[in-house]
Motif scaffolding. Structure first.
Motif, PDB file in Angstrom:
ATOM      1  N   ASP A 119      -6.078   4.351  12.702  1.00 35.74           N
ATOM      2  CA  ASP A 119      -4.775   4.926  12.923  1.00 35.74           C
ATOM      3  C   ASP A 119      -3.679   4.439  12.000  1.00 35.74           C
ATOM      4  O   ASP A 119      -2.314   4.762  12.220  1.00 35.74           O
ATOM      5  CB  ASP A 119      -4.290   4.391  14.553  1.00 35.74           C
ATOM      6  N   TRP A 120      -4.071   3.498  10.900  1.00 33.95           N
ATOM      7  CA  TRP A 120      -2.963   2.823  10.170  1.00 33.95           C
ATOM      8  C   TRP A 120      -2.369   3.915   9.254  1.00 33.95           C
ATOM      9  O   TRP A 120      -1.167   4.026   9.116  1.00 33.95           O
ATOM     10  CB  TRP A 120      -3.726   1.757   9.324  1.00 33.95           C
ATOM     11  N   PRO A 121      -2.972   4.838   8.747  1.00 29.40           N
ATOM     12  CA  PRO A 121      -2.312   6.006   7.857  1.00 29.40           C
ATOM     13  C   PRO A 121      -1.114   6.621   8.508  1.00 29.40           C
ATOM     14  O   PRO A 121       0.088   6.576   7.836  1.00 29.40           O
ATOM     15  CB  PRO A 121      -3.323   6.849   7.531  1.00 29.40           C
ATOM     16  N   ALA A 122      -1.099   6.932   9.680  1.00 28.77           N
ATOM     17  CA  ALA A 122      -0.253   7.756  10.454  1.00 28.77           C
ATOM     18  C   ALA A 122       1.205   6.734  10.573  1.00 28.77           C
ATOM     19  O   ALA A 122       2.335   6.976  10.445  1.00 28.77           O
ATOM     20  CB  ALA A 122      -0.790   8.244  11.911  1.00 28.77           C
ATOM     21  N   ALA A 175      -9.468   3.915   4.834  1.00 28.91           N
ATOM     22  CA  ALA A 175      -9.574   3.743   6.457  1.00 28.91           C
ATOM     23  C   ALA A 175     -10.766   3.412   6.701  1.00 28.91           C
ATOM     24  O   ALA A 175     -11.813   3.608   6.248  1.00 28.91           O
ATOM     25  CB  ALA A 175      -9.217   4.957   7.304  1.00 28.91           C
ATOM     26  N   ARG A 176     -11.023   2.601   7.980  1.00 28.49           N
ATOM     27  CA  ARG A 176     -12.088   2.146   8.262  1.00 28.49           C
ATOM     28  C   ARG A 176     -13.332   3.121   8.504  1.00 28.49           C
ATOM     29  O   ARG A 176     -14.693   2.996   8.179  1.00 28.49           O
ATOM     30  CB  ARG A 176     -12.137   1.166   9.345  1.00 28.49           C
ATOM     31  N   GLY A 205       9.030   5.926   6.724  1.00 26.73           N
ATOM     32  CA  GLY A 205      10.185   6.766   6.893  1.00 26.73           C
ATOM     33  C   GLY A 205       9.768   8.324   6.753  1.00 26.73           C
ATOM     34  O   GLY A 205      10.890   8.920   6.498  1.00 26.73           O
ATOM     35  N   GLN A 206       8.606   8.537   6.507  1.00 31.83           N
ATOM     36  CA  GLN A 206       8.142  10.194   6.266  1.00 31.83           C
ATOM     37  C   GLN A 206       8.520  11.028   7.149  1.00 31.83           C
ATOM     38  O   GLN A 206       7.978  10.760   8.401  1.00 31.83           O
ATOM     39  CB  GLN A 206       6.834   9.896   5.681  1.00 31.83           C
ATOM     40  N   LEU A 237       0.852  -1.122   0.073  1.00 30.55           N
ATOM     41  CA  LEU A 237       0.000   0.023  -0.046  1.00 30.55           C
ATOM     42  C   LEU A 237       0.871   1.121   0.046  1.00 30.55           C
ATOM     43  O   LEU A 237       1.875   1.123   0.746  1.00 30.55           O
ATOM     44  CB  LEU A 237      -0.874  -0.079   1.315  1.00 30.55           C
ATOM     45  N   ARG A 238       0.611   2.149  -1.037  1.00 32.19           N
ATOM     46  CA  ARG A 238       1.248   3.261  -0.850  1.00 32.19           C
ATOM     47  C   ARG A 238       0.995   4.137   0.365  1.00 32.19           C
ATOM     48  O   ARG A 238      -0.437   4.599   0.328  1.00 32.19           O
ATOM     49  CB  ARG A 238       1.180   4.151  -2.090  1.00 32.19           C
ATOM     50  N   ALA A 239       1.775   4.521   1.188  1.00 36.81           N
ATOM     51  CA  ALA A 239       1.489   5.256   2.437  1.00 36.81           C
ATOM     52  C   ALA A 239       1.163   6.876   2.256  1.00 36.81           C
ATOM     53  O   ALA A 239       0.583   7.207   2.933  1.00 36.81           O
ATOM     54  CB  ALA A 239       2.619   5.066   3.278  1.00 36.81           C
ATOM     55  N   GLY A 240       1.369   7.215   0.965  1.00 37.31           N
ATOM     56  CA  GLY A 240       1.067   8.584   0.635  1.00 37.31           C
ATOM     57  C   GLY A 240       1.623   9.649   1.357  1.00 37.31           C
ATOM     58  O   GLY A 240       1.283  11.028   1.635  1.00 37.31           O
ATOM     59  N   GLY A 241       2.947   9.549   1.408  1.00 30.20           N
ATOM     60  CA  GLY A 241       3.705  10.618   1.620  1.00 30.20           C
ATOM     61  C   GLY A 241       4.148  11.583   0.559  1.00 30.20           C
ATOM     62  O   GLY A 241       3.584  11.326  -0.763  1.00 30.20           O
ATOM     63  N   ALA A 242       5.041  12.520   0.872  1.00 30.46           N
ATOM     64  CA  ALA A 242       5.092  13.774  -0.359  1.00 30.46           C
ATOM     65  C   ALA A 242       6.083  12.992  -1.421  1.00 30.46           C
ATOM     66  O   ALA A 242       6.304  13.456  -2.460  1.00 30.46           O
ATOM     67  CB  ALA A 242       5.670  14.930   0.294  1.00 30.46           C
ATOM     68  N   SER A 243       7.034  12.226  -0.934  1.00 32.47           N
ATOM     69  CA  SER A 243       8.159  11.562  -1.975  1.00 32.47           C
ATOM     70  C   SER A 243       7.751  10.543  -2.580  1.00 32.47           C
ATOM     71  O   SER A 243       6.390  10.092  -2.515  1.00 32.47           O
ATOM     72  CB  SER A 243       9.150  11.048  -0.823  1.00 32.47           C
ATOM     73  N   VAL A 244       8.556  10.269  -3.806  1.00 30.63           N
ATOM     74  CA  VAL A 244       8.214   9.388  -4.877  1.00 30.63           C
ATOM     75  C   VAL A 244       9.258   8.348  -4.631  1.00 30.63           C
ATOM     76  O   VAL A 244      10.402   8.348  -5.122  1.00 30.63           O
ATOM     77  CB  VAL A 244       8.154   9.860  -5.951  1.00 30.63           C
TER      78      VAL A 244
END
Length: 331
Positions: free
Chosen positions: A320-323, A238-239, A330-331, A146-153
């Motif tokens: 709470d999974w996204p955070a 998220a749920r 490592g974001q 799953l792509r965590a969604g941070g700013a980096s690629v």
């Protein structure tokens, strides 16, 4: 647009093949052989494996799969003997069956362990020989990130659902440890005459946050250079966000057990709904409330009334999974 046409054609061809297959294990084997890779080739060390040495072998494999689909008892007996419970082991058994009985490359050995001073230092997944005489070492992996969604690629942005695995770490281990195994001195003493060309056979799904899929074109969503642009895609939510989209996205839903994470579940009889295999959105929300971890679900639609087909798939994760995923990335 021109650059997307080969990938689109390949996806259509795979979809047509899967639509013609009924047995779930045969469909999973077809998906394993014909689905897009998760990775681009990384020359010189990280070359991609291909199950086929020619278009003729690919065509013969389609015919072989269609024949196998008519009577898959031997395949199921092989899976039963292996007592498969893990997704990776399931994929190994499917690929091993194809290499033993299919019309393309032939199996030389599988799960070849290398030891030094009584300690196992690695295991080569598959040694195969092609009709043209090439001797190949394949390292197989089937992954869902799953792509965590941070700013980096970055490859580090792609994390396992249980936050115990990360794509960059797997990729590095594959290139630096697994692929070089067949070139080590310890391997030469095992009697498998080489040299062997090491290749990576990496399949699976990558999942993107629902807002990415809904609001951002997949064509412009940036991905790391190492990832194949035609990779299989899903979504995650998220749920707490799932109920607001569930009812409008599909007619029915199902929780996918781990061994159903390969091919899309296109051919599900309508009577499965009455047997409890398919759920309405409210029933799924209620079921998910009892789950403590990430859960893969599939959205289904009916075709002409005879079958349900999978429209999409994704993970529903704890609130709470996204955070926690961003921290793990490592974001």
């Amino acid at each position: 647009m021109k650059a997307l046409e080969p990938a689109a054609n390949a996806a259509a061809a795979l979809g047509a093949l899967l639509d013609s297959l009924v047995d779930p294990a045969v469909r999973d084997l077809a998906w394993l052989l014909f689905s897009p890779d998760l990775l681009r080739a990384q020359p010189p060390a990280g070359m991609l494996a291909s199950p086929f040495e020619s278009a003729g072998e690919a065509s013969s494999t389609v015919a072989w799969l269609l024949h196998l689909d008519q009577d898959a008892r031997d395949l199921h007996e092989n899976l039963a003997v292996a007592h498969v419970t893990r997704l990776g082991r399931y994929a190994e058994c499917l690929l091993g069956y194809f290499l033993r009985y299919g019309p393309a490359a032939r199996l030389v050995a599988a799960n070849v362990a290398l030891r030094r001073a009584g300690r196992t230092i690695g295991e080569c997944d598959f040694l195969v020989e092609t009709a043209g005489g090439r001797r190949l070492h394949w390292e197989l992996a089937v992954k869902c990130y799953l792509r965590a969604g941070g700013a980096s690629v970055s490859m580090a942005d792609y994390v396992g659902p249980n936050l115990q695995d990360r794509f960059d770490l797997k990729f590095t281990h594959l290139l630096d440890h697994q692929l070089p195994l067949s070139a080590r001195e310890e391997f030469a003493s095992l009697g498998h005459e080489g040299p062997w060309d090491a290749q990576m056979f990496v399949k699976g799904w990558l999942f993107y946050r629902w807002c990415d899929e809904a609001q951002v074109s997949e064509a412009v969503l940036p991905i790391p250079a190492e990832i194949h642009p035609a990779h299989a895609r899903g979504w995650w939510l998220a749920r707490e966000d799932f109920p607001r989209v569930a009812a409008g996205h599909a007619q029915a839903w199902a929780v996918l057990p781990r061994l159903a994470w390969l091919a899309p579940r296109h051919r599900v009889p309508v009577d499965c709904a009455t047997a409890g295999h398919l759920l309405g959105s409210d029933a799924l929300v209620e079921q998910l409330a009892q789950q403590s971890g990430p859960t893969m679900v599939a959205a289904f639609e009916r075709d002409d009334g005879a079958q349900w087909f999978e429209r999409s798939r994704g993970f529903v994760v704890p609130n709470d999974w996204p955070a926690r995923a961003l921290a793990f990335a490592g974001q």
